[in-house]
Motif scaffolding. Structure first.
Motif, PDB file in Angstrom:
ATOM      1  N   THR A 202       0.826  -1.208   0.000  1.00  0.00           N
ATOM      2  CA  THR A 202       0.000   0.000   0.000  1.00  0.00           C
ATOM      3  C   THR A 202       0.858   1.255   0.000  1.00  0.00           C
ATOM      4  O   THR A 202       0.603   2.206  -0.747  1.00  0.00           O
ATOM      5  CB  THR A 202      -0.928   0.003   1.230  1.00  0.00           C
ATOM      6  OG1 THR A 202      -1.713  -1.189   1.222  1.00  0.00           O
ATOM      7  CG2 THR A 202      -1.847   1.209   1.220  1.00  0.00           C
ATOM      8  N   VAL A 203       1.893   1.250   0.847  1.00  0.00           N
ATOM      9  CA  VAL A 203       2.785   2.409   0.896  1.00  0.00           C
ATOM     10  C   VAL A 203       3.508   2.590  -0.427  1.00  0.00           C
ATOM     11  O   VAL A 203       3.623   3.710  -0.960  1.00  0.00           O
ATOM     12  CB  VAL A 203       3.800   2.246   2.050  1.00  0.00           C
ATOM     13  CG1 VAL A 203       4.809   3.380   2.033  1.00  0.00           C
ATOM     14  CG2 VAL A 203       3.079   2.202   3.387  1.00  0.00           C
ATOM     15  N   ARG A 204       3.994   1.499  -1.002  1.00  0.00           N
ATOM     16  CA  ARG A 204       4.700   1.592  -2.282  1.00  0.00           C
ATOM     17  C   ARG A 204       3.785   2.108  -3.383  1.00  0.00           C
ATOM     18  O   ARG A 204       4.201   2.887  -4.239  1.00  0.00           O
ATOM     19  CB  ARG A 204       5.263   0.211  -2.641  1.00  0.00           C
ATOM     20  CG  ARG A 204       5.941   0.156  -4.007  1.00  0.00           C
ATOM     21  CD  ARG A 204       7.044   1.182  -4.132  1.00  0.00           C
ATOM     22  NE  ARG A 204       8.107   0.936  -3.171  1.00  0.00           N
ATOM     23  CZ  ARG A 204       9.132   1.748  -2.994  1.00  0.00           C
ATOM     24  NH1 ARG A 204       9.215   2.873  -3.692  1.00  0.00           N
ATOM     25  NH2 ARG A 204      10.044   1.459  -2.104  1.00  0.00           N
ATOM     26  N   LYS A 229       0.615  13.135   2.517  1.00  0.00           N
ATOM     27  CA  LYS A 229       1.349  14.076   1.670  1.00  0.00           C
ATOM     28  C   LYS A 229       1.179  15.506   2.147  1.00  0.00           C
ATOM     29  O   LYS A 229       2.044  16.353   1.898  1.00  0.00           O
ATOM     30  CB  LYS A 229       0.872  13.971   0.212  1.00  0.00           C
ATOM     31  CG  LYS A 229       1.054  12.599  -0.436  1.00  0.00           C
ATOM     32  CD  LYS A 229      -0.219  11.797  -0.382  1.00  0.00           C
ATOM     33  CE  LYS A 229      -0.115  10.515  -1.193  1.00  0.00           C
ATOM     34  NZ  LYS A 229      -1.327   9.685  -1.072  1.00  0.00           N
ATOM     35  N   LEU A 230       0.065  15.813   2.823  1.00  0.00           N
ATOM     36  CA  LEU A 230      -0.202  17.179   3.246  1.00  0.00           C
ATOM     37  C   LEU A 230       0.535  17.558   4.523  1.00  0.00           C
ATOM     38  O   LEU A 230       0.601  18.742   4.852  1.00  0.00           O
ATOM     39  CB  LEU A 230      -1.712  17.373   3.452  1.00  0.00           C
ATOM     40  CG  LEU A 230      -2.564  17.327   2.175  1.00  0.00           C
ATOM     41  CD1 LEU A 230      -4.028  17.504   2.509  1.00  0.00           C
ATOM     42  CD2 LEU A 230      -2.111  18.400   1.191  1.00  0.00           C
ATOM     43  N   VAL A 231       1.042  16.599   5.261  1.00  0.00           N
ATOM     44  CA  VAL A 231       1.739  16.922   6.512  1.00  0.00           C
ATOM     45  C   VAL A 231       3.243  16.879   6.323  1.00  0.00           C
ATOM     46  O   VAL A 231       3.990  16.720   7.280  1.00  0.00           O
ATOM     47  CB  VAL A 231       1.316  15.951   7.640  1.00  0.00           C
ATOM     48  CG1 VAL A 231      -0.160  16.083   7.938  1.00  0.00           C
ATOM     49  CG2 VAL A 231       1.656  14.514   7.262  1.00  0.00           C
ATOM     50  N   GLU A 351      -3.002  22.821  11.060  1.00  0.00           N
ATOM     51  CA  GLU A 351      -4.161  22.444  11.851  1.00  0.00           C
ATOM     52  C   GLU A 351      -4.564  21.004  11.531  1.00  0.00           C
ATOM     53  O   GLU A 351      -4.655  20.619  10.364  1.00  0.00           O
ATOM     54  CB  GLU A 351      -5.328  23.378  11.564  1.00  0.00           C
ATOM     55  CG  GLU A 351      -6.560  23.083  12.419  1.00  0.00           C
ATOM     56  CD  GLU A 351      -7.714  24.025  12.127  1.00  0.00           C
ATOM     57  OE1 GLU A 351      -8.781  23.846  12.729  1.00  0.00           O
ATOM     58  OE2 GLU A 351      -7.530  24.942  11.298  1.00  0.00           O
ATOM     59  N   ILE A 352      -4.791  20.229  12.564  1.00  0.00           N
ATOM     60  CA  ILE A 352      -5.168  18.826  12.401  1.00  0.00           C
ATOM     61  C   ILE A 352      -6.687  18.736  12.281  1.00  0.00           C
ATOM     62  O   ILE A 352      -7.412  19.250  13.146  1.00  0.00           O
ATOM     63  CB  ILE A 352      -4.667  17.983  13.577  1.00  0.00           C
ATOM     64  CG1 ILE A 352      -3.138  18.068  13.670  1.00  0.00           C
ATOM     65  CG2 ILE A 352      -5.117  16.532  13.449  1.00  0.00           C
ATOM     66  CD1 ILE A 352      -2.567  17.368  14.870  1.00  0.00           C
ATOM     67  N   PRO A 353      -7.211  18.124  11.226  1.00  0.00           N
ATOM     68  CA  PRO A 353      -8.673  18.018  11.068  1.00  0.00           C
ATOM     69  C   PRO A 353      -9.289  17.239  12.221  1.00  0.00           C
ATOM     70  O   PRO A 353      -8.640  16.370  12.829  1.00  0.00           O
ATOM     71  CB  PRO A 353      -8.840  17.274   9.740  1.00  0.00           C
ATOM     72  CG  PRO A 353      -7.532  17.411   9.035  1.00  0.00           C
ATOM     73  CD  PRO A 353      -6.492  17.520  10.094  1.00  0.00           C
ATOM     74  N   CYS A 421      -2.159   9.465   7.428  1.00  0.00           N
ATOM     75  CA  CYS A 421      -3.175   9.490   6.374  1.00  0.00           C
ATOM     76  C   CYS A 421      -4.364  10.376   6.737  1.00  0.00           C
ATOM     77  O   CYS A 421      -5.059  10.873   5.843  1.00  0.00           O
ATOM     78  CB  CYS A 421      -3.656   8.075   6.069  1.00  0.00           C
ATOM     79  SG  CYS A 421      -2.472   7.086   5.129  1.00  0.00           S
ATOM     80  N   VAL A 422      -4.633  10.569   8.024  1.00  0.00           N
ATOM     81  CA  VAL A 422      -5.710  11.475   8.437  1.00  0.00           C
ATOM     82  C   VAL A 422      -5.152  12.834   8.839  1.00  0.00           C
ATOM     83  O   VAL A 422      -5.796  13.592   9.573  1.00  0.00           O
ATOM     84  CB  VAL A 422      -6.524  10.856   9.589  1.00  0.00           C
ATOM     85  CG1 VAL A 422      -7.239   9.601   9.135  1.00  0.00           C
ATOM     86  CG2 VAL A 422      -5.640  10.551  10.797  1.00  0.00           C
TER      87      VAL A 422
END
Length: 503
Positions: A202-204, A229-231, A351-353, A421-422
């Motif tokens: 999955t990571v690959r 990817k956003l963090v 900011e963490i959702p 991922c979150v």
């Protein structure tokens, strides 16, 4: 005392089922031998058998519950008669290797001999690993005329019905005892390794998809991307209380190294439980020596320098071998190049959702998986610590410890990836406690052991001492397992974001 391991005459051939195997017949029992055997049955003497360092387990059912015992009794007294368990039904649980040409002829002691498969190269004969050992004792009356011409390992001419609920072989003076056995092999499959394979795939796949985007497409899709990817600009932000985390990781490395080295030496036979104090002395020695590893790892992961005054205070407080070695390790850790992060960290935290479920609830629940690898072995360890039973299966304990390290690493990696991922970049402490939370369940097991197994303890003082020692034990386990989770997650996050291409 049962502290010596002797080779038994029972002979197994790997993955070869055998029934009605004649073992031997004793000479007629003398009056003294007859009296001694009855006394041993009255005193409930047990026979403990091991195969590949795994103890033989016996299962009995009582009041609707399945009870698990180690070994089997010598015999049983029914009314005024004494009966001996002279026929054993063995069940060997095995796991098949992927490789071939690894046949094995097993004995029940240390003299097990490994031999190559008979045949040419490229044979399809698989190899097997023993993962369980069970025994059912029976009392069977052999025919005296049938065993006269039998040699050891010959097949008994009649069918032997092993029924543990009935007894037939009564011991009598001036009469011999006949012994026989049967063995069956049962294959057990394990799918635990597939979890890590699926996770890595999955990571690959995520990395491959991310790298396939060209620079213009990345700029256009940054707003649409979600997950880890956003963090990228916050994942290496220093956690709260970083100094405490460094100290705990350093201590965890020292404790884990002490456990691994001590159990390894015990498994190799250099430390015998029969020699009182050998294991404790070895643990203290290795703990002091591995202070150099604790100092190195703690300082290596720290972002600040340790002042010289702190070194002086530590030397004054702990004037012994461990502290100087810890300081030496810290010195080498300070001299080593700092760990370079593959991405830059923004000054303003992202900011963490809001999350649907509390992340710490998942972290605490993750400890159930490592606890599952220790559950069975904990009973023998606790019995050795608190009930005076000698523990000898260090080879199996070493395997369990290595399996625990692997499971802790896998659990921490999966949870760290889930948090990223979150868009939750606060993974430092969570990776530590994801695997370290196994200590909570070990402490709960200790309380259960106190209530149901240590009924001989009386009074609040004994219970308080027991719980106090248990707290020290689970604290050390938390530091060791938490260190495994943190270091594996740190390596994973560093590798993950090293693979991301940025302008």
């Amino acid at each position: 005392m049962g502290d010596r391991i002797e080779n038994s005459p029972y002979r197994f051939k790997m993955y070869t089922n055998e029934t009605e195997v004649f073992l031997c017949q004793t000479k007629p029992l003398s009056g003294e031998e007859f009296k001694l055997l009855k006394q041993r049955i009255d005193e409930m003497y047990q026979v403990n058998v091991i195969l590949d360092n795994l103890p033989a387990i016996r299962y009995t059912k009582k009041d609707g519950f399945m009870m698990r015992w180690t070994g089997y009794p010598v015999g049983v007294k029914v009314q005024n008669g004494y009966y001996i368990f002279n026929h054993l039904k063995f069940t060997v649980l095995v796991h098949k290797y992927e490789e071939t040409n690894v046949a094995r002829v097993m004995g029940t002691g240390d003299a097990a001999e490994v031999i190559p498969t008979v045949g040419t190269e490229g044979s399809d004969t698989p190899g097997y690993m023993v993962v369980g050992f069970e025994v059912v004792p029976c009392s069977f009356q052999h025919n005296a005329d049938s065993v006269k011409k039998l040699n050891m390992y010959d097949k008994y001419p009649a069918r032997i019905n092993c029924d543990p609920g009935t007894v037939a072989m009564a011991i009598k003076e001036n009469e011999p005892l006949t012994f026989s056995y049967e063995v069956s092999f049962v294959e057990r499959t394990s799918n635990g390794h597939r979890v890590l394979v699926i996770f890595l795939r999955t990571v690959r796949r995520d990395l491959t998809r991310y790298e396939e985007l060209d620079k213009e497409a990345q700029a256009q899709m940054n707003e649409e991307l979600s997950g880890w990817k956003l963090v990228v600009a916050d994942v290496f932000r220093a956690p709260t209380n970083p100094a405490l985390l460094c100290v705990m990781v350093g201590d965890g490395v020292q404790i884990l190294g002490m456990a691994l080295v001590t159990i390894l030496f015990a498994a190799l036979g250099f430390m015998s439980p029969a020699s009182r104090g050998t294991l404790v002395t070895g643990m203290l020695f290795f703990y002091m020596i591995l202070g150099i590893a604790a100092g190195y790892v703690a300082v290596r992961h720290s972002t600040g320098a340790i002042p010289f005054s702190l070194f002086v205070v530590l030397i004054l407080l702990w004037f012994c071998i461990s502290v100087p070695l810890t300081l030496v390790g810290g010195y080498f850790g300070a001299k080593a190049p700092h760990i370079e992060y593959p991405v830059r960290t923004n000054q303003i935290p992202r900011e963490i959702p809001p999350q649907k479920y509390p992340s710490w609830l998942l972290v605490l629940g993750a400890g159930t998986l490592p606890f599952g690898t220790l559950f069975i072995e904990l009973f023998f360890i606790m019995s050795s610590l608190w009930m005076g039973r000698v523990y000898y299966v260090f080879g199996f304990l070493l395997i369990v410890l290595l399996l625990l390290v692997v499971v802790c690493a896998e659990v921490s990696l999966v949870l760290t990836y889930m948090h990223l991922c979150v868009e939750d970049w606060r993974w430092w402490w969570k990776s530590f406690f994801a695997s370290g939370s196994v200590a909570i369940y070990i402490f709960l097991y200790s309380v259960n052991y106190l209530i149901f197994d240590l009924k001989s303890l009386s009074g609040p003082v004994s219970a308080t001492l027991y719980l106090g020692y248990s707290l020290f034990m689970v604290l050390a386990i938390m530091l060791a397992t938490g260190t495994v989770g943190f270091l594996s997650s740190f390596w994973f996050v560093h590798y993950l974001f090293s693979s991301v291409k940025l302008d």
